[in-house]
Design a protein around this motif. Structure first.
Motif, PDB file in Angstrom:
ATOM      1  N   TRP A 161     -10.101 -74.080  25.305  1.00  0.00           N
ATOM      2  CA  TRP A 161     -11.206 -73.909  24.368  1.00  0.00           C
ATOM      3  C   TRP A 161     -12.427 -74.671  24.870  1.00  0.00           C
ATOM      4  O   TRP A 161     -12.339 -75.425  25.840  1.00  0.00           O
ATOM      5  CB  TRP A 161     -10.806 -74.382  22.966  1.00  0.00           C
ATOM      6  CG  TRP A 161      -9.579 -73.703  22.435  1.00  0.00           C
ATOM      7  CD1 TRP A 161      -8.328 -74.245  22.313  1.00  0.00           C
ATOM      8  CD2 TRP A 161      -9.462 -72.340  21.983  1.00  0.00           C
ATOM      9  NE1 TRP A 161      -7.447 -73.318  21.807  1.00  0.00           N
ATOM     10  CE2 TRP A 161      -8.122 -72.143  21.585  1.00  0.00           C
ATOM     11  CE3 TRP A 161     -10.358 -71.283  21.851  1.00  0.00           C
ATOM     12  CZ2 TRP A 161      -7.649 -70.928  21.086  1.00  0.00           C
ATOM     13  CZ3 TRP A 161      -9.906 -70.077  21.343  1.00  0.00           C
ATOM     14  CH2 TRP A 161      -8.572 -69.902  20.964  1.00  0.00           C
ATOM     15  N   MET A 162     -13.540 -74.509  24.189  1.00  0.00           N
ATOM     16  CA  MET A 162     -14.793 -75.053  24.688  1.00  0.00           C
ATOM     17  C   MET A 162     -14.879 -76.569  24.542  1.00  0.00           C
ATOM     18  O   MET A 162     -15.377 -77.260  25.428  1.00  0.00           O
ATOM     19  CB  MET A 162     -15.980 -74.410  23.944  1.00  0.00           C
ATOM     20  CG  MET A 162     -16.061 -72.902  24.076  1.00  0.00           C
ATOM     21  SD  MET A 162     -16.313 -72.346  25.769  1.00  0.00           S
ATOM     22  CE  MET A 162     -17.915 -73.023  26.121  1.00  0.00           C
ATOM     23  N   VAL A 163     -14.431 -77.104  23.414  1.00  0.00           N
ATOM     24  CA  VAL A 163     -14.571 -78.536  23.125  1.00  0.00           C
ATOM     25  C   VAL A 163     -13.282 -79.049  22.489  1.00  0.00           C
ATOM     26  O   VAL A 163     -12.720 -78.408  21.596  1.00  0.00           O
ATOM     27  CB  VAL A 163     -15.752 -78.802  22.164  1.00  0.00           C
ATOM     28  CG1 VAL A 163     -15.802 -80.279  21.755  1.00  0.00           C
ATOM     29  CG2 VAL A 163     -17.082 -78.394  22.792  1.00  0.00           C
ATOM     30  N   GLY A 164     -12.821 -80.218  22.949  1.00  0.00           N
ATOM     31  CA  GLY A 164     -11.743 -80.922  22.273  1.00  0.00           C
ATOM     32  C   GLY A 164     -10.376 -80.274  22.369  1.00  0.00           C
ATOM     33  O   GLY A 164      -9.472 -80.630  21.605  1.00  0.00           O
ATOM     34  N   ASP A 165     -10.215 -79.299  23.283  1.00  0.00           N
ATOM     35  CA  ASP A 165      -8.933 -78.615  23.452  1.00  0.00           C
ATOM     36  C   ASP A 165      -8.392 -78.050  22.146  1.00  0.00           C
ATOM     37  O   ASP A 165      -7.182 -78.055  21.878  1.00  0.00           O
ATOM     38  CB  ASP A 165      -7.903 -79.562  24.101  1.00  0.00           C
ATOM     39  CG  ASP A 165      -8.242 -79.833  25.560  1.00  0.00           C
ATOM     40  OD1 ASP A 165      -8.679 -78.889  26.248  1.00  0.00           O
ATOM     41  OD2 ASP A 165      -8.108 -80.989  26.006  1.00  0.00           O
ATOM     42  N   ARG A 166      -9.322 -77.555  21.299  1.00  0.00           N
ATOM     43  CA  ARG A 166      -8.958 -76.850  20.073  1.00  0.00           C
ATOM     44  C   ARG A 166     -10.073 -75.843  19.784  1.00  0.00           C
ATOM     45  O   ARG A 166     -11.192 -75.987  20.291  1.00  0.00           O
ATOM     46  CB  ARG A 166      -8.811 -77.822  18.892  1.00  0.00           C
ATOM     47  CG  ARG A 166     -10.108 -78.479  18.484  1.00  0.00           C
ATOM     48  CD  ARG A 166      -9.915 -79.555  17.419  1.00  0.00           C
ATOM     49  NE  ARG A 166     -11.215 -80.000  16.881  1.00  0.00           N
ATOM     50  CZ  ARG A 166     -12.016 -80.872  17.488  1.00  0.00           C
ATOM     51  NH1 ARG A 166     -11.670 -81.397  18.662  1.00  0.00           N
ATOM     52  NH2 ARG A 166     -13.164 -81.205  16.926  1.00  0.00           N
ATOM     53  N   PHE A 167      -9.773 -74.844  18.995  1.00  0.00           N
ATOM     54  CA  PHE A 167     -10.778 -73.864  18.610  1.00  0.00           C
ATOM     55  C   PHE A 167     -11.807 -74.525  17.689  1.00  0.00           C
ATOM     56  O   PHE A 167     -11.445 -75.183  16.714  1.00  0.00           O
ATOM     57  CB  PHE A 167     -10.110 -72.699  17.876  1.00  0.00           C
ATOM     58  CG  PHE A 167     -11.062 -71.645  17.396  1.00  0.00           C
ATOM     59  CD1 PHE A 167     -11.566 -70.692  18.267  1.00  0.00           C
ATOM     60  CD2 PHE A 167     -11.467 -71.618  16.068  1.00  0.00           C
ATOM     61  CE1 PHE A 167     -12.449 -69.719  17.834  1.00  0.00           C
ATOM     62  CE2 PHE A 167     -12.341 -70.643  15.614  1.00  0.00           C
ATOM     63  CZ  PHE A 167     -12.843 -69.702  16.496  1.00  0.00           C
TER      64      PHE A 167
END
Length: 219
Positions: A161-167
């Motif tokens: 995902w783009m940020v923080g390894d979460r959607f």
């Protein structure tokens, strides 16, 4: 309480997708683009972007717009970032660094992705590969997109995902800007990590709920 103005067949798709994801209560005021109406200024015209009632909210006459507790926002990506911070939980930033990254990716999507992606959408709609002029226009716009898509590909090689390894809202903002170019399947296929990521985004129930409403709207 959030009041969101716009329809799914507009950039309001971005906050409407986010609101479907986070489940925040809101009032939806459908406002249609004036150019889609035969006579947008007629007394019986649907609420639209030149209606005086809407111009009182956004004098620029564009959608979406949002009101909440006296705050008025009239840019879709600013709206999504605000909603994510205030109502999004893990969809929004959890610290200052994540907020900076989400703002960065929103600006990246707006400045590097959206314009050439829209150019591709319009050229495909105007004739696509069947016309020499539109075929040439698609090629030029695709070349503009290859550099930002290469950046996305590198990022998504290391992260799902783009940020923080979460959607998060960063995925919504970027995916919705890139969606305009998805009909150029050969271009998207050049970047398999990007293709897989946008597929994951659009498989989410929040996107599906927004898309179902979009399809139900008049084209």
């Amino acid at each position: 309480m959030i009041t969101l103005y716009g329809v799914c067949r507009s950039r309001a798709s971005r906050p409407l997708w986010l609101l479907a994801e986070c489940g925040a209560d809101f009032i939806h005021v459908p406002v249609i683009q004036a150019y889609r109406l035969k006579d947008a200024r007629a007394a019986d015209a649907a609420l639209n972007t030149v209606s005086p009632a809407y111009l009182a909210v956004n004098p620029q006459g564009q959608i979406p717009a949002m009101e909440e507790d006296g705050l008025v926002l009239t840019e879709s990506l600013a709206i999504t970032l605000h909603i994510a911070r205030r109502h999004g939980g893990l969809l929004g930033p959890q610290d200052g660094a994540e907020q900076a990254l989400m703002e960065q990716w929103a600006l990246f999507a707006a400045t590097s992705v959206e314009t050439p992606a829209l150019e591709i959408l319009y050229a495909i709609g105007a004739g696509g590969e069947s016309q020499p002029e539109t075929r040439a226009a698609i090629a030029v716009s695709a070349e503009k997109l290859r550099r930002p898509l290469a950046r996305l590909e590198r990022h998504l090689t290391a992260h799902d995902w783009m940020v923080g390894d979460r959607f998060t809202v960063a995925d919504i903002n970027t995916a919705e800007c890139l969606r305009y170019a998805q009909e150029h399947s050969a271009l998207i296929a050049e970047f398999p990590k990007v293709k897989a990521w946008i597929g994951r985004c659009q498989a989410r129930p929040g996107f599906q709920a927004m898309w179902e409403k979009r399809l139900a709207e008049p084209a």
